[in-house]
Design a protein around this motif. Structure first.
Motif, PDB file in Angstrom:
ATOM      1  N   ILE A 178       0.856  -1.188   0.000  1.00  0.00           N
ATOM      2  CA  ILE A 178       0.000   0.000   0.000  1.00  0.00           C
ATOM      3  C   ILE A 178       0.892   1.239   0.000  1.00  0.00           C
ATOM      4  CG2 ILE A 178      -1.978   1.145   1.076  1.00  0.00           C
ATOM      5  CD1 ILE A 178      -2.402  -1.400   2.738  1.00  0.00           C
ATOM      6  N   PRO A 179       1.408   1.642  -1.155  1.00  0.00           N
ATOM      7  CA  PRO A 179       2.227   2.863  -1.202  1.00  0.00           C
ATOM      8  C   PRO A 179       1.398   4.061  -0.770  1.00  0.00           C
ATOM      9  CG  PRO A 179       2.455   1.570  -3.221  1.00  0.00           C
ATOM     10  CD  PRO A 179       1.287   1.014  -2.475  1.00  0.00           C
ATOM     11  N   THR A 180       1.951   4.888   0.101  1.00  0.00           N
ATOM     12  CA  THR A 180       1.186   5.992   0.693  1.00  0.00           C
ATOM     13  C   THR A 180       2.039   7.250   0.762  1.00  0.00           C
ATOM     14  OG1 THR A 180      -0.057   4.395   2.033  1.00  0.00           O
ATOM     15  CG2 THR A 180      -0.153   6.698   2.719  1.00  0.00           C
ATOM     16  N   SER A 181       1.434   8.367   0.450  1.00  0.00           N
ATOM     17  CA  SER A 181       2.139   9.649   0.500  1.00  0.00           C
ATOM     18  C   SER A 181       2.365  10.088   1.933  1.00  0.00           C
ATOM     19  CB  SER A 181       1.333  10.717  -0.244  1.00  0.00           C
ATOM     20  OG  SER A 181       1.857  12.006   0.005  1.00  0.00           O
ATOM     21  N   HIS A 182       3.515  10.705   2.172  1.00  0.00           N
ATOM     22  CA  HIS A 182       3.820  11.225   3.504  1.00  0.00           C
ATOM     23  C   HIS A 182       2.963  12.437   3.846  1.00  0.00           C
ATOM     24  CE1 HIS A 182       6.187  13.757   0.799  1.00  0.00           C
ATOM     25  NE2 HIS A 182       6.189  14.666   1.739  1.00  0.00           N
ATOM     26  N   LYS A 199      -7.949  18.239  -9.802  1.00  0.00           N
ATOM     27  CA  LYS A 199      -6.555  17.899 -10.079  1.00  0.00           C
ATOM     28  C   LYS A 199      -5.719  19.155  -9.852  1.00  0.00           C
ATOM     29  CE  LYS A 199      -6.557  13.945 -13.207  1.00  0.00           C
ATOM     30  NZ  LYS A 199      -6.078  13.436 -14.506  1.00  0.00           N
ATOM     31  N   SER A 200      -4.875  19.113  -8.832  1.00  0.00           N
ATOM     32  CA  SER A 200      -4.050  20.271  -8.491  1.00  0.00           C
ATOM     33  C   SER A 200      -2.602  19.825  -8.342  1.00  0.00           C
ATOM     34  CB  SER A 200      -4.547  20.905  -7.185  1.00  0.00           C
ATOM     35  OG  SER A 200      -3.754  22.011  -6.826  1.00  0.00           O
ATOM     36  N   SER A 201      -1.720  20.388  -9.174  1.00  0.00           N
ATOM     37  CA  SER A 201      -0.292  20.049  -9.153  1.00  0.00           C
ATOM     38  C   SER A 201      -0.066  18.543  -9.239  1.00  0.00           C
ATOM     39  CB  SER A 201       0.373  20.607  -7.889  1.00  0.00           C
ATOM     40  OG  SER A 201       0.353  22.008  -7.900  1.00  0.00           O
ATOM     41  N   GLY A 202      -0.931  17.855  -9.983  1.00  0.00           N
ATOM     42  CA  GLY A 202      -0.780  16.418 -10.171  1.00  0.00           C
ATOM     43  C   GLY A 202      -1.504  15.571  -9.138  1.00  0.00           C
ATOM     44  N   TYR A 203      -2.039  16.185  -8.060  1.00  0.00           N
ATOM     45  CA  TYR A 203      -2.768  15.455  -7.035  1.00  0.00           C
ATOM     46  C   TYR A 203      -4.264  15.432  -7.350  1.00  0.00           C
ATOM     47  CZ  TYR A 203       1.497  16.221  -4.336  1.00  0.00           C
ATOM     48  OH  TYR A 203       2.787  16.249  -3.917  1.00  0.00           O
ATOM     49  N   ILE A 238      -9.682  29.534   8.976  1.00  0.00           N
ATOM     50  CA  ILE A 238     -10.288  28.336   8.381  1.00  0.00           C
ATOM     51  C   ILE A 238      -9.236  27.535   7.613  1.00  0.00           C
ATOM     52  CG2 ILE A 238     -11.960  27.517   6.666  1.00  0.00           C
ATOM     53  CD1 ILE A 238     -13.747  29.885   7.484  1.00  0.00           C
ATOM     54  N   GLN A 239      -8.355  28.228   6.888  1.00  0.00           N
ATOM     55  CA  GLN A 239      -7.287  27.531   6.169  1.00  0.00           C
ATOM     56  C   GLN A 239      -6.392  26.754   7.137  1.00  0.00           C
ATOM     57  OE1 GLN A 239      -5.685  30.963   4.029  1.00  0.00           O
ATOM     58  NE2 GLN A 239      -6.306  30.026   2.083  1.00  0.00           N
ATOM     59  N   ASP A 240      -6.015  27.399   8.248  1.00  0.00           N
ATOM     60  CA  ASP A 240      -5.181  26.722   9.243  1.00  0.00           C
ATOM     61  C   ASP A 240      -5.916  25.524   9.846  1.00  0.00           C
ATOM     62  OD1 ASP A 240      -3.180  28.550   8.834  1.00  0.00           O
ATOM     63  OD2 ASP A 240      -3.707  29.813  10.551  1.00  0.00           O
ATOM     64  N   PHE A 241      -7.215  25.695  10.099  1.00  0.00           N
ATOM     65  CA  PHE A 241      -8.048  24.640  10.660  1.00  0.00           C
ATOM     66  C   PHE A 241      -8.041  23.405   9.764  1.00  0.00           C
ATOM     67  CE2 PHE A 241     -12.164  22.511  11.056  1.00  0.00           C
ATOM     68  CZ  PHE A 241     -12.284  22.354  12.432  1.00  0.00           C
ATOM     69  N   VAL A 242      -8.198  23.635   8.470  1.00  0.00           N
ATOM     70  CA  VAL A 242      -8.234  22.527   7.522  1.00  0.00           C
ATOM     71  C   VAL A 242      -6.841  21.922   7.338  1.00  0.00           C
ATOM     72  CG1 VAL A 242      -8.780  21.844   5.148  1.00  0.00           C
ATOM     73  CG2 VAL A 242     -10.217  23.517   6.332  1.00  0.00           C
ATOM     74  N   ARG A 243      -5.834  22.776   7.245  1.00  0.00           N
ATOM     75  CA  ARG A 243      -4.458  22.325   7.016  1.00  0.00           C
ATOM     76  C   ARG A 243      -4.008  21.352   8.113  1.00  0.00           C
ATOM     77  NH1 ARG A 243      -2.068  26.948   7.316  1.00  0.00           N
ATOM     78  NH2 ARG A 243      -2.100  27.563   5.122  1.00  0.00           N
ATOM     79  N   GLU A 244      -4.495  21.574   9.331  1.00  0.00           N
ATOM     80  CA  GLU A 244      -4.108  20.713  10.455  1.00  0.00           C
ATOM     81  C   GLU A 244      -4.776  19.339  10.406  1.00  0.00           C
ATOM     82  OE1 GLU A 244      -3.594  24.456  13.604  1.00  0.00           O
ATOM     83  OE2 GLU A 244      -5.187  22.964  13.878  1.00  0.00           O
ATOM     84  N   ARG A 245      -5.790  19.208   9.563  1.00  0.00           N
ATOM     85  CA  ARG A 245      -6.619  17.994   9.586  1.00  0.00           C
ATOM     86  C   ARG A 245      -6.590  17.172   8.304  1.00  0.00           C
ATOM     87  NH1 ARG A 245      -8.295  21.698  13.000  1.00  0.00           N
ATOM     88  NH2 ARG A 245      -9.317  21.070  14.968  1.00  0.00           N
ATOM     89  N   VAL A 246      -6.000  17.717   7.246  1.00  0.00           N
ATOM     90  CA  VAL A 246      -5.931  16.978   5.985  1.00  0.00           C
ATOM     91  C   VAL A 246      -4.522  17.056   5.422  1.00  0.00           C
ATOM     92  CG1 VAL A 246      -8.365  17.453   5.452  1.00  0.00           C
ATOM     93  CG2 VAL A 246      -6.576  18.954   4.525  1.00  0.00           C
ATOM     94  N   ALA A 247      -4.268  16.287   4.372  1.00  0.00           N
ATOM     95  CA  ALA A 247      -2.977  16.371   3.683  1.00  0.00           C
ATOM     96  C   ALA A 247      -2.773  17.789   3.171  1.00  0.00           C
ATOM     97  CB  ALA A 247      -2.944  15.383   2.522  1.00  0.00           C
ATOM     98  N   LEU A 248      -1.525  18.233   3.169  1.00  0.00           N
ATOM     99  CA  LEU A 248      -1.206  19.624   2.857  1.00  0.00           C
ATOM    100  C   LEU A 248      -1.749  20.072   1.512  1.00  0.00           C
ATOM    101  CD1 LEU A 248       0.316  22.159   3.807  1.00  0.00           C
ATOM    102  CD2 LEU A 248       2.356  21.252   2.678  1.00  0.00           C
ATOM    103  N   TYR A 249      -1.723  19.187   0.513  1.00  0.00           N
ATOM    104  CA  TYR A 249      -2.145  19.596  -0.823  1.00  0.00           C
ATOM    105  C   TYR A 249      -3.663  19.764  -0.935  1.00  0.00           C
ATOM    106  CZ  TYR A 249      -3.028  14.578  -1.304  1.00  0.00           C
ATOM    107  OH  TYR A 249      -3.467  13.306  -1.123  1.00  0.00           O
TER     108      TYR A 249
END
Length: 558
Positions: free
Chosen positions: A114-118, A456-460, A514-525
């Motif tokens: 299961i390859p997984t992104s850091h 699709k953002s920056s390949g993600y 709100i951006q900080d709130f979300v950033r702490e809870r999901v992958a950065l991208y």
């Protein structure tokens, strides 16, 4: 010795010398790790398989013989931990060379990698551990990865029905009481008896975003590596005894496309650079130093490369350049060609598939086109009724099986635990990509966008509901919609259109919060780089929020 691919792969040409079909020949027990890697180790033991440049600049070259020895030891290490055939193990190793050792070891055991992104969150990891029933996580001690994995394992063990222990195996410096990869590997035997596997067995789980709910696990079987011969040979232009570099993290399917299967089948060495921070000049210097012959990167990388002074670098070894993941800006490809004389050829596919469409070696890259249909597949554009549309008309990209008795090689075998969704994708007996395009009279395909709302953002690939669910947890938010917003640098940005609760007023401070709130809870991208506070959201006739209408308005405003 030429690449081993010739024993499995045959191109069938038309009267013009173009490939009209491809035939494959392989046994029911084909296993890439044994039949390709170990075969090279036996017949050309000193042939270079992997060139790895670490974060501190050290370059280490691995021969196929060394990879065989190390992967045999890693397989025995996993056996000692009670991991075997059909068990699954998560790999969270960024670009560490241990990823290649571990994935080959899992292949040899008939296990599932299961390859997984850091970049994923602890919550993401826990959800994936529960769904996959993984027995272990092999992770690198870098940034906060080990902490996220440790928290995720505790969460997953609490939620799992069988309450079986999930091992955390750490590459690099010691982390708490986790097992140490290097010590376990050192003690393991390098004598491994072949484990019999079938091409129908699960080999990989790749988690990918959808428009609704949590990410889905795409299942690929042991025949999957062979589908990437065409990827490496005819799209990347990889050559036997050459050096290929694909810029991709090991956690993404793009790594399987460009840093493992097809490349070694063709006989080229894979170059891996474990950088922490991307610098365009650093990549150009690497291309020069390691005499890279073929290179693939998302358009975002090329956008930064063309800003550099190419006269400082000797790129005479570089012969082929390709891109995929998002639309390539015409001005960027033109600048790259002006600086190098090389034409960037585009490609298209999905986590669920191998390469579907590309401009192959020797063919002209038509401006704005993602290329021609791969001869591996019967690719057509159809309307909503499944009827093929005429040239010049918009339609959905679909795959008609050439042999209705079996799935096409390289196409996934299912979504883990979600047979209903898998059947939807195969509605009417054809594979629906849910991507839309136009085809001209010469067969060139021009990508238009998604049927659904995946961003699709920056390949993600980002499922909007994943981000919406987190935004809705913020006390200020009444309702929201997440969409892609046009971006010159990233192709698409994640945008959140938000209706606030009555007691809150729009402000830049609240937007940042709100951006900080979300950033702490999901992958950065995944976090919304653009927030728009609105009074209402556009809706369809049945009352659902219309993300398509938001995108349309943003497009016209741009």
């Amino acid at each position: 010795m030429t690449g081993l691919y010739t024993e499995f792969y045959k191109e069938i040409l038309d009267s013009n010398g173009d490939i009209k079909d491809i035939s494959f020949s392989y046994g029911r027990n084909f296993n890439f790790a044994y039949d390709i890697v170990d075969r090279y180790a036996l017949e050309e033991p000193e042939k270079i398989a992997l060139i790895h440049k670490s974060t501190d600049g050290k370059v280490r070259k691995f021969s196929f013989a060394e990879l065989k020895r190390l992967s045999d030891k890693a397989a025995n290490m996993l056996i000692d931990l009670g991991i075997g055939k059909k068990d699954s193990v998560m790999l969270l190793l960024k670009r560490r060379f241990e990823f290649w050792i571990c994935i080959l070891a899992l292949h040899k055991l008939g296990a599932v990698a299961i390859p997984t992104s850091h970049m994923v969150s602890a919550t993401d990891i826990a959800e994936r551990l529960v769904l996959s029933g993984a027995k272990a996580v092999i992770c690198v001690n870098s940034d906060d990865i080990c902490h996220k994995v440790s928290d995720a394992i505790k969460d997953a063990e609490d939620k799992a029905k069988d309450k079986e222990k999930i091992e955390q195996i750490v590459v690099g410096e010691k982390f708490n009481s986790a097992l140490m990869f290097d010590k376990l590997l050192e003690k393991a035997s390098d004598k491994l008896l072949r484990v019999e596997t079938s091409v129908d067995n699960d080999m990989l789980y790749y988690f990918t975003s959808g428009t609704n709910g949590a990410p889905k696990a795409v299942i690929h079987d042991y025949s999957y590596p062979l589908s990437h011969i065409y990827t490496a040979k005819n799209w990347h232009g990889a050559s036997c005894d050459g050096v290929h570099l694909t810029v991709a993290d090991s956690g993404w399917a793009k790594s399987a496309w460009g840093k493992l299967y097809g490349q070694w089948l063709v006989g080229t060495a894979v170059l891996v650079y474990d950088y922490e921070q991307f610098y365009a000049w650093d990549i150009l210097q690497l291309l020069q130093e390691e005499k890279v012959t073929s290179f693939c990167a998302p358009p975002t990388i090329y956008k930064y490369l063309v800003l550099e002074d190419f006269s400082k670098y000797d790129l005479s070894s570089l012969k082929q350049v390709t891109t995929a993941g998002e639309p390539m800006p015409i001005e960027v490809s033109q600048k790259f060609t002006e600086k190098t004389g090389l034409i960037i050829r585009e490609g298209f596919g999905q986590t669920e598939t191998a390469l579907l469409i590309c401009t192959p070696v020797g063919k002209e890259q038509i401006s704005g086109s993602i290329g021609l249909a791969s001869p591996l597949y019967d690719i057509r554009l159809v309307d909503e009724a499944g009827k093929e549309v005429p040239d010049g008309s918009e339609g959905e990209i679909v795959i008609f099986p050439k042999d209705k008795s079996k799935k096409p090689l390289g196409i996934f075998k299912g979504y883990l635990g979600d047979e209903t969704l898998y059947q939807e994708i195969w509605d009417g007996g054809i594979y629906h990509t849910r991507d839309r395009a136009i085809k001209d009279k010469d067969g060139n395909i021009f990508f238009l966008g998604r049927n659904d709302d995946v961003i699709k953002s920056s390949g993600y690939r980002i499922g909007p509901s994943e981000v919406e669910d987190v935004i809705m947890l913020h006390p200020a938010v009444f309702e929201c919609a997440v969409t892609g917003f046009p971006s010159k640098n990233r192709g698409t940005l994640v945008k959140a259109s938000i209706i606030l609760n009555k007691e809150y007023e729009p402000s830049q401070q609240l937007s940042n919060e709100i951006q900080d709130f979300v950033r702490e809870r999901v992958a950065l991208y995944k976090y919304p780089r653009k927030i728009c506070f609105v009074k209402e959201l556009p809706r369809t006739t049945n009352g659902k929020i219309s993300r398509a209408q938001i995108r349309k308005m943003d497009y016209h405003q741009k």
